[in-house]
Design a protein around this motif. Structure first.
Motif, mmCIF file in Angstrom:
data_model
loop_
_atom_site.group_PDB
_atom_site.id
_atom_site.type_symbol
_atom_site.label_atom_id
_atom_site.label_comp_id
_atom_site.label_asym_id
_atom_site.label_seq_id
_atom_site.Cartn_x
_atom_site.Cartn_y
_atom_site.Cartn_z
ATOM 1 N N ARG A 1 14.455 69.230 26.361
ATOM 2 C CA ARG A 1 14.640 68.656 25.026
ATOM 3 C C ARG A 1 16.123 68.777 24.638
ATOM 4 N NH1 ARG A 1 12.207 67.690 19.881
ATOM 5 N NH2 ARG A 1 13.129 68.948 18.223
ATOM 6 N N GLY A 2 16.693 67.679 24.146
ATOM 7 C CA GLY A 2 18.090 67.697 23.725
ATOM 8 C C GLY A 2 19.082 67.387 24.827
ATOM 9 N N VAL A 3 18.575 67.096 26.024
ATOM 10 C CA VAL A 3 19.446 66.786 27.168
ATOM 11 C C VAL A 3 19.205 65.347 27.609
ATOM 12 C CG1 VAL A 3 20.018 67.373 29.577
ATOM 13 C CG2 VAL A 3 19.406 69.192 27.962
ATOM 14 N N GLY A 4 20.264 64.673 28.015
ATOM 15 C CA GLY A 4 20.131 63.314 28.528
ATOM 16 C C GLY A 4 21.064 63.098 29.703
ATOM 17 N N TYR A 5 20.732 62.104 30.508
ATOM 18 C CA TYR A 5 21.584 61.728 31.637
ATOM 19 C C TYR A 5 22.225 60.380 31.307
ATOM 20 C CZ TYR A 5 23.136 60.284 36.213
ATOM 21 O OH TYR A 5 23.916 59.866 37.254
ATOM 22 N N PHE A 6 23.530 60.297 31.444
ATOM 23 C CA PHE A 6 24.248 59.087 31.054
ATOM 24 C C PHE A 6 25.226 58.648 32.139
ATOM 25 C CE2 PHE A 6 23.068 61.445 27.301
ATOM 26 C CZ PHE A 6 22.574 60.471 26.442
ATOM 27 N N ASN A 7 25.212 57.355 32.439
ATOM 28 C CA ASN A 7 26.236 56.750 33.294
ATOM 29 C C ASN A 7 27.030 55.812 32.378
ATOM 30 O OD1 ASN A 7 27.699 54.930 34.884
ATOM 31 N ND2 ASN A 7 26.315 55.190 36.617
ATOM 32 N N PHE A 8 28.127 56.338 31.817
ATOM 33 C CA PHE A 8 28.853 55.604 30.785
ATOM 34 C C PHE A 8 29.511 54.332 31.298
ATOM 35 C CE2 PHE A 8 28.642 59.841 28.718
ATOM 36 C CZ PHE A 8 27.888 59.439 27.623
ATOM 37 N N VAL B 1 28.439 69.078 21.964
ATOM 38 C CA VAL B 1 27.726 68.890 23.232
ATOM 39 C C VAL B 1 28.284 69.805 24.315
ATOM 40 C CG1 VAL B 1 27.288 66.410 22.780
ATOM 41 C CG2 VAL B 1 29.243 67.086 24.199
ATOM 42 N N ARG B 2 27.461 69.999 25.340
ATOM 43 C CA ARG B 2 27.923 70.571 26.603
ATOM 44 C C ARG B 2 27.613 69.516 27.656
ATOM 45 N NH1 ARG B 2 25.033 75.426 25.662
ATOM 46 N NH2 ARG B 2 24.202 75.377 27.761
ATOM 47 N N THR B 3 28.474 69.430 28.670
ATOM 48 C CA THR B 3 28.258 68.405 29.693
ATOM 49 C C THR B 3 28.235 69.025 31.080
ATOM 50 O OG1 THR B 3 30.622 67.974 30.004
ATOM 51 C CG2 THR B 3 29.492 66.674 28.319
ATOM 52 N N LYS B 4 27.573 68.313 31.995
ATOM 53 C CA LYS B 4 27.566 68.701 33.399
ATOM 54 C C LYS B 4 27.671 67.431 34.220
ATOM 55 C CE LYS B 4 24.055 70.417 36.009
ATOM 56 N NZ LYS B 4 22.783 71.142 36.065
ATOM 57 N N LYS B 5 28.734 67.349 35.019
ATOM 58 C CA LYS B 5 28.936 66.151 35.842
ATOM 59 C C LYS B 5 27.865 66.067 36.923
ATOM 60 C CE LYS B 5 33.571 64.512 35.305
ATOM 61 N NZ LYS B 5 34.129 65.386 34.251
ATOM 62 N N THR C 1 26.474 63.143 40.276
ATOM 63 C CA THR C 1 26.996 62.161 41.229
ATOM 64 C C THR C 1 27.426 60.856 40.560
ATOM 65 O OG1 THR C 1 25.234 63.024 42.622
ATOM 66 C CG2 THR C 1 26.591 61.274 43.558
ATOM 67 N N ARG C 2 26.546 60.256 39.768
ATOM 68 C CA ARG C 2 26.867 58.944 39.208
ATOM 69 C C ARG C 2 27.011 58.939 37.690
ATOM 70 N NH1 ARG C 2 23.210 54.934 39.955
ATOM 71 N NH2 ARG C 2 24.866 53.424 39.647
ATOM 72 N N GLY C 3 26.974 60.105 37.074
ATOM 73 C CA GLY C 3 27.086 60.139 35.617
ATOM 74 C C GLY C 3 27.230 61.554 35.127
ATOM 75 N N MET C 4 26.651 61.852 33.979
ATOM 76 C CA MET C 4 26.718 63.216 33.473
ATOM 77 C C MET C 4 25.502 63.552 32.630
ATOM 78 S SD MET C 4 29.524 63.371 30.355
ATOM 79 C CE MET C 4 30.871 63.366 31.501
ATOM 80 N N TYR C 5 25.176 64.845 32.673
ATOM 81 C CA TYR C 5 24.134 65.367 31.806
ATOM 82 C C TYR C 5 24.812 65.839 30.534
ATOM 83 C CZ TYR C 5 20.879 65.218 35.678
ATOM 84 O OH TYR C 5 20.075 64.782 36.699
ATOM 85 N N ILE C 6 24.236 65.489 29.400
ATOM 86 C CA ILE C 6 24.768 65.925 28.121
ATOM 87 C C ILE C 6 23.680 66.679 27.379
ATOM 88 C CG2 ILE C 6 25.615 65.171 25.857
ATOM 89 C CD1 ILE C 6 27.081 62.940 27.201
ATOM 90 N N LYS C 7 24.038 67.882 26.927
ATOM 91 C CA LYS C 7 23.128 68.677 26.104
ATOM 92 C C LYS C 7 23.687 68.686 24.685
ATOM 93 C CE LYS C 7 20.977 73.277 25.801
ATOM 94 N NZ LYS C 7 20.384 72.942 24.519
ATOM 95 N N VAL C 8 22.900 68.197 23.736
ATOM 96 C CA VAL C 8 23.314 68.196 22.337
ATOM 97 C C VAL C 8 23.075 69.586 21.759
ATOM 98 C CG1 VAL C 8 22.852 67.247 20.031
ATOM 99 C CG2 VAL C 8 22.864 65.735 22.031
#
Length: 125
Positions: A51-58, A89-93, A95-102
């Protein structure tokens, strides 16, 4: 008049946004990115996302005009840097995008944490 449940769910945006540095001092494109992130992180724990985390390829999202026609990858990247610095947010890179935790997702997405004045006045003539 609408009847029945509204498909797609919802998420909350605190009115405090209007008093924030993001709203008052940063480009509106950054606000758009913030709202997009808020609306696209997972609203519940799933198999692969908390919950609160998403994967994004900007890069892909900008190409698909997910933020509208006028927002560039550079604007998105700069907004993410700001969100990290400000602790939103906190982020984690990946392979093709990043995980973002709000940060504080649970707190801000809990409808019961917001004060209601209307509750006391309902039923008044």
């Amino acid at each position: 008049a609408m009847s029945g449940p509204i498909k797609g769910g919802y998420f909350l945006v605190a009115r405090r946004l209007f008093d924030s540095e993001l709203w008052q001092a940063k480009p509106m494109s950054w606000v758009v990115v913030w709202i997009y992130i808020l609306g696209h992180v997972s609203h519940k724990d799933t198999g692969h996302l908390k919950r609160g985390v998403g994967y994004f390829n900007f890069r892909e999202l900008v190409r698909e005009k997910a933020f509208g026609p006028e927002i560039s990858l550079d604007q998105v990247k700069r907004s993410i840097v700001f969100f990290k610095k400000s602790g939103q947010v906190r982020t984690k890179k990946s392979t093709r995008g990043m995980y973002i935790k709000v940060s504080n997702y649970d707190k801000y997405q809990d409808v019961h944490r917001y004060t209601h004045t209307s509750r006391r006045t309902t039923g008044a003539p």
